[in-house]
Motif scaffolding. Sequence first.
Motif, mmCIF file in Angstrom:
data_model
loop_
_atom_site.group_PDB
_atom_site.id
_atom_site.type_symbol
_atom_site.label_atom_id
_atom_site.label_comp_id
_atom_site.label_asym_id
_atom_site.label_seq_id
_atom_site.Cartn_x
_atom_site.Cartn_y
_atom_site.Cartn_z
ATOM 1 N N ASN A 15 -8.989 2.225 8.199
ATOM 2 C CA ASN A 15 -9.464 1.423 7.068
ATOM 3 C C ASN A 15 -9.514 2.290 5.824
ATOM 4 O O ASN A 15 -9.093 1.877 4.734
ATOM 5 N N ASP A 16 -10.019 3.510 5.999
ATOM 6 C CA ASP A 16 -10.108 4.451 4.887
ATOM 7 C C ASP A 16 -8.718 4.879 4.420
ATOM 8 O O ASP A 16 -8.372 4.767 3.249
ATOM 9 N N VAL A 17 -7.952 5.351 5.391
ATOM 10 C CA VAL A 17 -6.630 5.905 5.054
ATOM 11 C C VAL A 17 -5.781 4.867 4.311
ATOM 12 O O VAL A 17 -5.079 5.195 3.356
ATOM 13 N N LEU A 18 -5.885 3.635 4.750
ATOM 14 C CA LEU A 18 -5.029 2.602 4.165
ATOM 15 C C LEU A 18 -5.612 2.010 2.890
ATOM 16 O O LEU A 18 -5.037 1.102 2.308
ATOM 17 N N SER A 19 -6.777 2.512 2.452
ATOM 18 C CA SER A 19 -7.362 1.943 1.244
ATOM 19 C C SER A 19 -7.539 2.985 0.152
ATOM 20 O O SER A 19 -8.324 2.810 -0.765
ATOM 21 N N VAL A 20 -6.800 4.070 0.238
ATOM 22 C CA VAL A 20 -6.877 5.101 -0.802
ATOM 23 C C VAL A 20 -6.280 4.537 -2.090
ATOM 24 O O VAL A 20 -5.200 3.950 -2.078
ATOM 25 N N ARG A 79 0.839 -1.189 0.000
ATOM 26 C CA ARG A 79 0.000 0.000 0.000
ATOM 27 C C ARG A 79 0.882 1.249 0.000
ATOM 28 O O ARG A 79 2.051 1.186 0.405
ATOM 29 N N PRO A 80 0.315 2.370 -0.448
ATOM 30 C CA PRO A 80 1.117 3.592 -0.436
ATOM 31 C C PRO A 80 1.393 4.036 0.997
ATOM 32 O O PRO A 80 0.578 3.792 1.883
ATOM 33 N N PRO A 81 2.533 4.659 1.235
ATOM 34 C CA PRO A 81 2.818 5.122 2.597
ATOM 35 C C PRO A 81 1.846 6.214 3.047
ATOM 36 O O PRO A 81 1.276 6.925 2.230
ATOM 37 N N VAL A 82 1.690 6.294 4.342
ATOM 38 C CA VAL A 82 0.763 7.250 4.937
ATOM 39 C C VAL A 82 1.572 8.313 5.666
ATOM 40 O O VAL A 82 2.569 8.015 6.299
ATOM 41 N N ASN A 83 1.143 9.553 5.520
ATOM 42 C CA ASN A 83 1.774 10.671 6.240
ATOM 43 C C ASN A 83 0.674 11.324 7.069
ATOM 44 O O ASN A 83 -0.112 12.106 6.556
#
Lengths: 544, 451
Positions: B241-246, B64-68
């Motif tokens: 759940n949302d943030v990690l599923s963009v 998954r894309p990284p989260v900031n």
Amino acid sequence: MCLPLVVIMGLGWRLARHEQTLAHQRLNELLLVRLQDTATIIEDYFQQHERKLLTLTESVKHDPESIRQLIRRNPHIAQLFVLNTNGTLLYPNPADALNQAERRFLNDFGDLLLHNDFLPATAEGSEGTTPATSGWSVKFQGQGLNLLYFRRLPSGELIGILLQRARWIADLIAELPDTAELPDTTDTLNASRSGTLKTRIRLIDSNSRSIYEWGPLEPDENAPPLQDLAPPYPLSSWRLQQFVDEHALATLGRGTYFNLISILAASGLVILIAGTWSYREYNRQMREATQRVSFVNQVSHELKTPLTNIRMYAELLEDDLEEILNDQTEKQTEQQAEKQAENQRSHLKVIVEESQRLSRLIANVLTFAQKQRDQLTLHRRSATIDDVITTVTGRFNPAFQRRSLEVNFHLSAPDQVSLDVDALEQILGNLLSNVEKYASTGKHLKITSSQLNDVSTITISDDGPGIPSRHRERIFRPFHRLSNHIADTPGTGIGLTIARQLTQLHGGDLRLIPSRHGATFEIRLHTPIHAPLHTPIPESEATP
Amino acid sequence: MFKAWKKLAVIPLLALTGLQQNAQGRQAMLDVSLAHPTLLAGESQTTYLKVGLTGFKLSKTEKRPPVNVAFVLDKSGSMTGSKIAQAKDAITRAMDRLNNNDIVSVIAYDTTVHVVVPATKLTDKNMVRTAIMNIQAGSDTALFAGVSKGAAEVRKFFDRNQVNRIILLSDGLANHGPSSPNELGTLGTSLMKEGIAVTTLGLGLDYNEDLMVELARRSDGNHVFVEQATELSAVFNHEFNDVLSVVAQEITIKIKCAPGIRPVRLLGIEGEINGQEVVVQLNQLYSEQEKYALLEIDVTGSTIKQVKPVAEIEVTYANIETRTMDRLGSSISVYFDESEDVVEKQTNAKVMTECVLQIANERNVLAVAMRDQGKTKEAKKLLEANCVFLDTNADKLASEKLRNRAIDNSVQSRNLDEKNWRKSRKVMRHQQQIDSQQQLGPLQSKPIPPK
């Protein structure tokens, strides 16, 4: 020494009366500098922003599509407008189909554009008379102060940008410091003990509304700020205020009062230390001067003694020779003749011995002088430690025999090493001469030697009166003698100094090592195994 | 519901979907449709154009894309005790779902702001955890400043290829610094332009829901009403759940209306109407989520059997999987018929359902405004009417969702009294945000028993 202290104390007490006001003033200045720094942060932000906007206005395409695209993408821009030379709106053009935001903008700022009064008088122009070509303009609307950036293009058109108010406020907040959490903010005692003065800086808008604040202090609702200044244009209608803990401010004077006492105590201490030091230094110099005088006396005495002896024994020999010449006619018994020869030999021995003493003494004085001028150098050559020991001890043999001192050798340094033989002879000579002079009450002298890798060690132990431990290091200082009386024992007071300097120059040291009775000196020398200098391995021959 | 789909299938698909494929990666699915694909000939009429975009499924095996993410935590006096403890606990738990490629910052604010953990790669979770646990409740609420600092931390490691988000948790009124919904809203707009979404979690019954909703709405983040601090853990979990599923970011939908078609307004979602062109911007699209823009259009009358072009649609977005800027295009036309039956029969139930939902939502917003003005009776009437409107359409369109909303409105109409209003208002604002932003909020999935 007490007088300056009293004077300083007196001055200090006088100073103390002004100290509180002074401290306040200084603190005020310091805090003001901090507040001004904050104003600089704000100034920098707007200057930076202005530069970015200047570049941006250069690249703006003037069709509505491009402008709308720019507004959609740029987080700083709320709205952009373009006026032609006559001051009529090119964008947003009221005749076009406008979107909601454009309509709202015209509604809020239309008047401003119509009367062209957004070009501020305060904006910087090259001359006072010519109109500014770019800069900030301030307009109060809605929530308060709004910022417009305008730029007149060379073509005569004017581009204006209404900044997103919430955004530049948020950016300013991001630029300004945050408030680190104190370990325990409720414990005022602790906070004051920690010594940090609690402050709070507050940025307030034109309506006296706090926009942002930082610093651990929670000022009272109605507490007046200690300092208050206006940030630079375009935010000049806002204020920057600094609050300081009143309680801490009140105790500040007391704090400096205590500081003053400690300063006085410290300066008193400094004066005491300085006084004691100068006193000791003076004493030391006096002592040294005395020692130098005594050194000259000693040297003269030392030179005189062997010379007297040499002259005396030389005269005796002369007498003997005359006697022999006189008695030549008379027939001597063999016994008589033998006794006479024995006599003469012993006289000669004394002469040789004394001249050796003399040359040793002169060598010492010369070495000492060289050392003083930093000209002492080693002249290493290949030699054997044990040979040097045997040679030097040999010279003392007559003297030791006279004093019935028995010398025991335990020598195991037979290797050829790189060594300054003269230096080692001088070192050993000085040490053995000391034994002769000071330890003649003893009966035994033990000399050992050993070698390990590049280090050679020689010890010389006597069973004389020994040296008190408090003198252990001092004996190596120049002119230090346990007694300065000429009559006591002859000596110049530089023998051990020179011996130590020479060992140190030789990459080693000379130490007095603790022993049960008598004195034991240990000589350590750096003596690399000698590679035969004259038979080098010819490298060029190795590879023909 | 099923029936409606069957009906849809019969309708000749007029949307000419010209999908432009990117090299290998998967794409979001574009759905352009009209509420009435066939209109009555002759008259000028109003209908709705829907442009929907559905995120592709993010497979769990893929990276998954990284989260900031910046956690902005209210530590004002009201948070003292179990609230702040629960919040800290929930944040640290949420952090467990992140790995050392993700970036985290923690900001706590009361009257002042403390950057507890400046933006850092999450390589030392324990350090961050300890710092969070040391946060103590203080005094007032400088919410604006807290978010400002949070945004600055996110910007430090800003990258368009990661999910950039601020999660704000507050239980109180912003009473220090800019505090109006408009100011927070415009800050949200500005952050959205940068690609930073702000999710706002309102805790308890004392926060300013208008301000929190506005900030979330304008930045295209989520808003959640969290009544009890004990729910926080679940709420954070849901948010992640949302943030990690963009799957897509920086979405721009452009609708160019054909001559004779007048765009009137957008329902729910905000956008720009520039003459014939309509632009809608979204911050992100989640895996398998559909987000749509509903545009009300006036169609000038036309003769029978004519095919009239309605609009050309262009969608661009940053594909988070392929890291490319993808472009989708489509156009749509409308038929004209003289039979009302045909028009009725061909109505797109799915689009109509969404229209009804948005219209009812607008009325719900209006009801809140009325109640705020003290017009409790009028508000009650409006909500009751809304209930009937939703109920009727639920029957007609066979929509369970509309039925649920009808019940919601009915319940809300009975909770306008002083005693319940504070909570009810928060529930309503939360639900309005869910419907207008088509948010995947927890309330949406909460099953409401049928009548």
